[in-house]
Design a protein around this motif. Sequence first.
Motif, mmCIF file in Angstrom:
data_model
loop_
_atom_site.group_PDB
_atom_site.id
_atom_site.type_symbol
_atom_site.label_atom_id
_atom_site.label_comp_id
_atom_site.label_asym_id
_atom_site.label_seq_id
_atom_site.Cartn_x
_atom_site.Cartn_y
_atom_site.Cartn_z
ATOM 1 N N CYS A 99 64.666 28.545 -12.754
ATOM 2 C CA CYS A 99 65.491 28.088 -11.633
ATOM 3 C C CYS A 99 64.607 27.924 -10.405
ATOM 4 N N THR A 101 65.923 26.618 -7.414
ATOM 5 C CA THR A 101 66.769 26.403 -6.232
ATOM 6 C C THR A 101 66.493 27.498 -5.195
ATOM 7 N N PRO A 103 67.572 30.214 -3.383
ATOM 8 C CA PRO A 103 67.499 31.679 -3.483
ATOM 9 C C PRO A 103 66.412 32.147 -4.450
ATOM 10 N N CYS A 104 66.265 31.458 -5.580
ATOM 11 C CA CYS A 104 65.228 31.867 -6.531
ATOM 12 C C CYS A 104 63.839 31.577 -5.961
ATOM 13 N N CYS A 140 70.107 25.602 -9.795
ATOM 14 C CA CYS A 140 70.771 26.918 -9.805
ATOM 15 C C CYS A 140 71.549 27.172 -11.099
ATOM 16 N N GLY A 142 73.429 29.938 -11.404
ATOM 17 C CA GLY A 142 74.572 30.806 -11.072
ATOM 18 C C GLY A 142 74.268 32.286 -11.156
ATOM 19 N N ALA A 143 73.008 32.657 -11.123
ATOM 20 C CA ALA A 143 72.682 34.092 -11.143
ATOM 21 C C ALA A 143 71.827 34.417 -9.924
ATOM 22 N N CYS A 144 72.116 33.738 -8.818
ATOM 23 C CA CYS A 144 71.267 33.823 -7.616
ATOM 24 C C CYS A 144 71.084 35.264 -7.130
ATOM 25 N N MET A 149 65.126 33.944 -11.674
ATOM 26 C CA MET A 149 65.606 34.056 -13.053
ATOM 27 C C MET A 149 65.198 32.834 -13.877
HETATM 28 S S1 FES Z 1 69.316 29.861 -7.092
HETATM 29 FE FE1 FES Z 1 68.488 30.538 -8.946
HETATM 30 S S2 FES Z 1 70.213 31.145 -10.039
HETATM 31 FE FE2 FES Z 1 71.048 30.362 -8.221
#
Ligand code: FES
Length: 347
Positions: A99, A101, A103-104, A140, A142-144, A149
């Motif tokens: 991922c 996105t 947050p990751c 993403c 969905g495990a942000c 992850m």
């Molecule tokens: S940003 Fe990585 S799981 Fe949502």
Amino acid sequence: MSVRRLAEESVQPDAFAFNRANGAWAKKKIKDYPKGREASAVIPLLMRAQEQEGWVTKAAIEHIGEMLDMPLIRVLEVATFYTQFQLAPVGKRAHIQVCGTTPCMLRGAGEIMDVCKAKISPNPFEVTEDGKLSWEEVECQGACVNAPMVMIFKDSYEDLTPAQMEHIIDRFAAGKGDEITPGPQIDRIFSAPEGGLTSLTGKPVAAKRKASARATAESAKVAAPKKPAVKKAPAKAAGLIGSNAAKLAAKPKADVKAAPKKAAAVKTAGPERLKKPNGKADDLKLISGVGPKLEQTLNGLGFWHFAQIAKWKKADVAIVDDQLSFKGRIERDEWIKQAKVLAKKVK
Ligand code: FES
């Protein structure tokens, strides 16, 4: 950012067919959906094709489109949208979807990708020479909360460090991926705080609350004056149907006196409604945009036949629209136009 395209023609096989077991499974799966809604089976069928071939080939997309009587572009839209579908051959033991996105990325996805580049290939989608491993960046998953992850096929591995990523890749390369438990790779349960709960740690107060609720109920019984008995109005007598009848039945007697007038107004002002179908009800689900739930609602409102809907005028549409939970759907999906065509077919 992930770019979703079909694989080069040079790697595409000429044809696709489900094997016997998967073919039988696919036929059964299609029957899980209502008549006219078979296209809803597109995701499970694409997934089964991927499980059979290792990836989703162009031939499989075409074949599934034919099975479900869907335009090719509709199947392509689904296959190219979800990163769960692999559009090119990937590593047989692990295809690692990192991922990338925000947050990751903020929590170290860049370093996780560096590990993949070093251990698998500098470029995404390049399968190792032994055919075991590949990787790509995805959006993403969905495990942000447990970032960073990765997904490996249907499992996610969360709260990763570069060292853990190396370990996971080594285990999968050795055919021992099942030694790694999916989910958080640190001391936390699902997305609970690391090391255990940090809030809501008090003792249960359920018993105390129950006792207090009982005491309140007792005192309310003593204080409440007796209600006078109220006769319920007969639903049918009012000449209404569906939810109107239910509402009317719940009203006290004083209100019921005015009911016949209101019922007449509903009958004359709005579209033609029927308490029950004339013979067999039409399958309203054949109207695109009407599913089983909406069909039930329409029946409850007194609409059973395409011919009834075909007769709706603009004012009728506004009235029915008000009674549905999806405003604007009738016009947007052109129910009247569809109903006119379907009404001719059922004549
Ligand atoms: S940003 Fe990585 S799981 Fe949502």
